[in-house]
Design an enzyme around this catalytic site. Structure first.
Site, PDB file in Angstrom:
ATOM      1  N   TRP A 186       5.929  10.477  43.441  1.00 22.35           N
ATOM      2  CA  TRP A 186       4.584  11.013  43.288  1.00 22.35           C
ATOM      3  C   TRP A 186       3.647  10.226  44.198  1.00 22.35           C
ATOM      4  O   TRP A 186       3.541   9.010  44.091  1.00 22.35           O
ATOM      5  CB  TRP A 186       4.082  10.928  41.841  1.00 22.35           C
ATOM      6  CG  TRP A 186       2.625  11.264  41.801  1.00 22.35           C
ATOM      7  CD1 TRP A 186       2.065  12.479  42.084  1.00 22.35           C
ATOM      8  CD2 TRP A 186       1.528  10.376  41.548  1.00 22.35           C
ATOM      9  NE1 TRP A 186       0.692  12.394  42.018  1.00 22.35           N
ATOM     10  CE2 TRP A 186       0.345  11.128  41.697  1.00 22.35           C
ATOM     11  CE3 TRP A 186       1.447   9.022  41.212  1.00 22.35           C
ATOM     12  CZ2 TRP A 186      -0.918  10.560  41.513  1.00 22.35           C
ATOM     13  CZ3 TRP A 186       0.191   8.461  41.036  1.00 22.35           C
ATOM     14  CH2 TRP A 186      -0.977   9.233  41.178  1.00 22.35           C
ATOM     15  N   GLU A 227       6.992  15.285  42.997  1.00 19.78           N
ATOM     16  CA  GLU A 227       6.075  15.724  41.940  1.00 19.78           C
ATOM     17  C   GLU A 227       4.801  16.309  42.533  1.00 19.78           C
ATOM     18  O   GLU A 227       4.118  15.667  43.321  1.00 19.78           O
ATOM     19  CB  GLU A 227       5.741  14.529  41.039  1.00 19.78           C
ATOM     20  CG  GLU A 227       4.812  14.875  39.876  1.00 19.78           C
ATOM     21  CD  GLU A 227       4.590  13.691  38.925  1.00 19.78           C
ATOM     22  OE1 GLU A 227       5.043  12.569  39.246  1.00 19.78           O
ATOM     23  OE2 GLU A 227       3.953  13.892  37.878  1.00 19.78           O
ATOM     24  N   LYS A 229       0.876  17.935  42.325  1.00 17.98           N
ATOM     25  CA  LYS A 229      -0.314  17.673  41.514  1.00 17.98           C
ATOM     26  C   LYS A 229      -1.498  18.446  42.048  1.00 17.98           C
ATOM     27  O   LYS A 229      -1.670  18.598  43.253  1.00 17.98           O
ATOM     28  CB  LYS A 229      -0.615  16.172  41.523  1.00 17.98           C
ATOM     29  CG  LYS A 229      -1.736  15.784  40.575  1.00 17.98           C
ATOM     30  CD  LYS A 229      -1.756  14.295  40.298  1.00 17.98           C
ATOM     31  CE  LYS A 229      -2.965  13.946  39.463  1.00 17.98           C
ATOM     32  NZ  LYS A 229      -3.002  12.567  39.047  1.00 17.98           N
ATOM     33  N   ASP A 260       5.034  18.211  36.185  1.00 12.56           N
ATOM     34  CA  ASP A 260       4.298  17.426  35.197  1.00 12.56           C
ATOM     35  C   ASP A 260       3.361  18.387  34.452  1.00 12.56           C
ATOM     36  O   ASP A 260       2.640  19.172  35.074  1.00 12.56           O
ATOM     37  CB  ASP A 260       3.504  16.321  35.921  1.00 12.56           C
ATOM     38  CG  ASP A 260       2.749  15.413  34.958  1.00 12.56           C
ATOM     39  OD1 ASP A 260       3.000  14.193  34.967  1.00 12.56           O
ATOM     40  OD2 ASP A 260       1.876  15.913  34.211  1.00 12.56           O
ATOM     41  N   HIS A 263      -0.352  18.765  35.551  1.00 10.80           N
ATOM     42  CA  HIS A 263      -0.677  18.883  36.976  1.00 10.80           C
ATOM     43  C   HIS A 263      -0.950  20.301  37.451  1.00 10.80           C
ATOM     44  O   HIS A 263      -0.759  20.624  38.620  1.00 10.80           O
ATOM     45  CB  HIS A 263       0.445  18.262  37.812  1.00 10.80           C
ATOM     46  CG  HIS A 263       0.479  16.772  37.702  1.00 10.80           C
ATOM     47  ND1 HIS A 263       1.230  15.973  38.524  1.00 10.80           N
ATOM     48  CD2 HIS A 263      -0.179  15.930  36.865  1.00 10.80           C
ATOM     49  CE1 HIS A 263       1.056  14.705  38.191  1.00 10.80           C
ATOM     50  NE2 HIS A 263       0.208  14.655  37.183  1.00 10.80           N
ATOM     51  N   HIS A 287       7.987  15.877  33.722  1.00 11.73           N
ATOM     52  CA  HIS A 287       7.095  14.873  33.172  1.00 11.73           C
ATOM     53  C   HIS A 287       6.369  15.529  32.016  1.00 11.73           C
ATOM     54  O   HIS A 287       5.407  16.267  32.212  1.00 11.73           O
ATOM     55  CB  HIS A 287       6.097  14.376  34.234  1.00 11.73           C
ATOM     56  CG  HIS A 287       6.627  13.222  35.010  1.00 11.73           C
ATOM     57  ND1 HIS A 287       5.870  12.478  35.870  1.00 11.73           N
ATOM     58  CD2 HIS A 287       7.866  12.661  35.023  1.00 11.73           C
ATOM     59  CE1 HIS A 287       6.616  11.519  36.388  1.00 11.73           C
ATOM     60  NE2 HIS A 287       7.827  11.610  35.897  1.00 11.73           N
ATOM     61  N   ASP A 295      -6.014  16.298  33.534  1.00 15.34           N
ATOM     62  CA  ASP A 295      -4.728  15.599  33.477  1.00 15.34           C
ATOM     63  C   ASP A 295      -4.899  14.275  32.740  1.00 15.34           C
ATOM     64  O   ASP A 295      -4.759  13.204  33.313  1.00 15.34           O
ATOM     65  CB  ASP A 295      -4.239  15.382  34.919  1.00 15.34           C
ATOM     66  CG  ASP A 295      -2.889  14.691  34.972  1.00 15.34           C
ATOM     67  OD1 ASP A 295      -2.114  14.848  34.011  1.00 15.34           O
ATOM     68  OD2 ASP A 295      -2.618  13.999  35.976  1.00 15.34           O
ATOM     69  N   ASP A 297      -3.272  12.825  30.286  1.00 14.88           N
ATOM     70  CA  ASP A 297      -2.101  12.054  29.849  1.00 14.88           C
ATOM     71  C   ASP A 297      -2.201  11.560  28.412  1.00 14.88           C
ATOM     72  O   ASP A 297      -1.971  10.381  28.126  1.00 14.88           O
ATOM     73  CB  ASP A 297      -1.830  10.895  30.820  1.00 14.88           C
ATOM     74  CG  ASP A 297      -1.283  11.384  32.155  1.00 14.88           C
ATOM     75  OD1 ASP A 297      -0.186  11.954  32.161  1.00 14.88           O
ATOM     76  OD2 ASP A 297      -1.964  11.219  33.191  1.00 14.88           O
ATOM     77  N   ASP A 327       5.606  11.287  30.344  1.00 11.71           N
ATOM     78  CA  ASP A 327       4.615  10.643  31.207  1.00 11.71           C
ATOM     79  C   ASP A 327       3.228  10.781  30.592  1.00 11.71           C
ATOM     80  O   ASP A 327       2.583  11.817  30.726  1.00 11.71           O
ATOM     81  CB  ASP A 327       4.642  11.269  32.608  1.00 11.71           C
ATOM     82  CG  ASP A 327       3.640  10.608  33.552  1.00 11.71           C
ATOM     83  OD1 ASP A 327       3.168   9.499  33.235  1.00 11.71           O
ATOM     84  OD2 ASP A 327       3.321  11.208  34.598  1.00 11.71           O
TER      85      ASP A 327
HETATM   86  C1  RNT Z   1       0.252  10.949  38.085  1.00 12.64           C
HETATM   87  C2  RNT Z   1       1.656  11.358  37.936  1.00 12.64           C
HETATM   88  C3  RNT Z   1       2.673  10.248  37.956  1.00 12.64           C
HETATM   89  C4  RNT Z   1       2.240   9.021  37.176  1.00 12.64           C
HETATM   90  C5  RNT Z   1       3.327   7.988  37.001  1.00 12.64           C
HETATM   91  C6  RNT Z   1       2.792   6.689  36.533  1.00 12.64           C
HETATM   92  O1  RNT Z   1      -0.636  11.957  37.845  1.00 12.64           O
HETATM   93  O2  RNT Z   1       1.814  12.128  36.786  1.00 12.64           O
HETATM   94  O3  RNT Z   1       3.886  10.720  37.534  1.00 12.64           O
HETATM   95  O4  RNT Z   1       1.739   9.360  35.933  1.00 12.64           O
HETATM   96  O5  RNT Z   1       4.067   7.877  38.153  1.00 12.64           O
HETATM   97 ZN    ZN Z   2       3.773  12.594  36.188  1.00 13.80          ZN
END
Ligand code: RNT
Ligand code: ZN
Length: 418
Positions: A186, A227, A229, A260, A263, A287, A295, A297, A327
């Site tokens: 990423w 990945e 985003k 993810d 994302h 993820h 985003d 998390d 994640d």
């Molecule tokens: C960031 C991505 C990535 C991170 C990690 C820490 O938006 O989701 O995967 O969260 O690598």
């Molecule tokens: Zn991620």
């Protein structure tokens, strides 16, 4: 609930599910065997141990709960503790910034397995596999938020080396642990504001990634994913590795695509993308995260989307083609509870998916859409909780809410003294 009550519940559930043609013992066994990769970075707010003390790259942890792990030893202590609260096959997801340099003058372009040997040994001891991530953020060699697609050649070369080193580290870890070590790429590269030239950075990113992947490393031992985003904090207008970019790169180069959950546009869900992406990608990395309005998390909860993700994997028989990783990072609650809640939920959703009556798909394949809907709805009130409790008991992890008091005690005895 005591042991007798849980067994009573299990017996009732076994009959209730059997009436729908579901064997709950088989379901528990299968759900238990699927590896779920736990992200080490929930334990220390994504800071790591290789020199940085703040997080960059457009990602953010919020909250200031006491007890953050400040050393590799503390982080391993926390992971070993939480491991006992979580049922099922586990991997540990590492990031390159968790390197242990032990005073050596070495930077990310020079890391090797010896900087992660203690982590590998720890995984072995804990009977966990390992996954890995290069860290393209929180580092002075970042050019703003640019890494592999920076206009500066020295910057790109530094990060290309980093990418190469990480694949080599993963290969060593995979060999030592006797199972694949998936590597997720990423890169936060992007601009805060509207940019004129959206193409050149992508040209550079492609060239850099091609250089990293030019090293021949067995993709069975080291599956690598890109990945995508949509945006980051401070990187709102343009990201180099957008969805189209990353998916296209993955398909054209035969690497994995990493989805993810946070994302995409807020009304998009990754559960809807799995079987589509897997038409053209061999395998994917997930993820699993929970975005609230952005985003953010958040800790994953047992919601419709989590259930849908696991349902998609299990009911389409995609277990061998999906690497499940979590994640998220929340610093506003006990970090160990955050791990426990999310990991238990992921396993719960897997178990629930394996308890899906096959009659639903059968009805659909026959064109009996009335029975499909009727069965889907009936299945929702089957006694799932009883199966979950029994499964936890069988695996020797706390049932129900019993893990909470253990975390509170650990907080008092260990975390509060940090
Ligand atoms: C960031 C991505 C990535 C991170 C990690 C820490 O938006 O989701 O995967 O969260 O690598
Ligand atoms: Zn991620």
């Amino acid at each position: 609930m005591n042991k007798e009550q849980i067994i009573k519940g299990y017996e009732y559930a076994r009959e209730a599910y059997a009436a729908f043609g579901v064997d709950i013992d088989k379901a528990m066994e299968k759900a238990d065997s699927i590896p779920v990769s736990m992200h080490c970075w929930q334990g220390d707010d994504v800071i790591g141990f290789d020199g940085s003390d703040s997080l960059t790259g457009g990602i953010q942890t919020t909250g200031n709960y006491p007890g953050r792990a400040r050393t590799p030893e503390e982080l391993r202590e926390d992971i070993a503790f939480v491991r006992k609260l979580i049922p099922g096959t586990m991997k540990l997801n590492m990031h390159a910034c968790y390197a242990e340099k032990d005073g050596e003058k070495v930077d990310r372009d020079g890391y090797s397995i010896r900087h992660f040997q203690k982590w590998v040994d720890f995984c072995k001891k804990q009977k966990m596999g390992m996954d890995f991530n290069p860290t393209f953020f929180s580092h002075p060699m970042m050019d703003g938020d640019f890494s592999l697609s920076s206009y500066d050649e020295d910057t790109r070369n530094f990060w290309i080396e980093h990418g190469k080193r990480c694949r080599e580290i993963a290969l060593e870890a995979a060999k030592q642990l006797g199972q694949p070590c998936a590597v997720n790429f990423w890169m936060p590269d992007g601009y805060k504001d509207i940019c004129e030239d959206t193409k050149s950075h992508r040209d550079l990113m492609t060239a850099s990634l091609d250089e990293i992947f030019s090293e021949d490393i067995d993709p069975e031992l080291v599956p690598c994913g890109i990945e995508s985003k949509l945006f980051g904090v401070g990187v709102e207008a343009y990201t180099v590795a957008s969805h189209e970019y990353s998916y296209g790169y993955a398909v054209s180069r035969g690497v994995l695509y990493t989805l993810d959950a946070g994302h995409f546009h807020p009304t998009e869900v990754i559960s809807a993308k799995l079987s589509a992406v897997l038409q053209f990608c061999d395998r994917i990395i997930l993820h699993v995260s929970r975005p609230i309005r952005w985003d953010s998390d958040h800790v994953i909860v047992f919601d419709d989307e989590l259930k849908a993700i696991m349902h998609e994997i299990v009911c389409n028989h995609l277990e061998d083609r999906v690497f499940i990783a979590l994640d998220y990072f929340d610093a506003s609650i006990n970090r160990i509870a955050a791990w426990s809640i999310g990991m238990r939920n992921a396993r719960k959703a897997l178990l629930m998916a394996y308890l899906t009556p096959a009659a639903i798909a059968k009805a659909e394949h026959k064109g009996d859409l009335t029975s499909r809907l009727a069965l889907q709805e009936e299945a929702k009130t089957l006694p799932f909780g009883a199966v979950w409790d029994y499964y936890c008991m069988k695996q020797g992890v706390p049932t129900g809410d019993k893990w909470i008091s253990k975390v509170k005690k650990y907080e008092k005895d260990v975390l509060c003294n940090r």
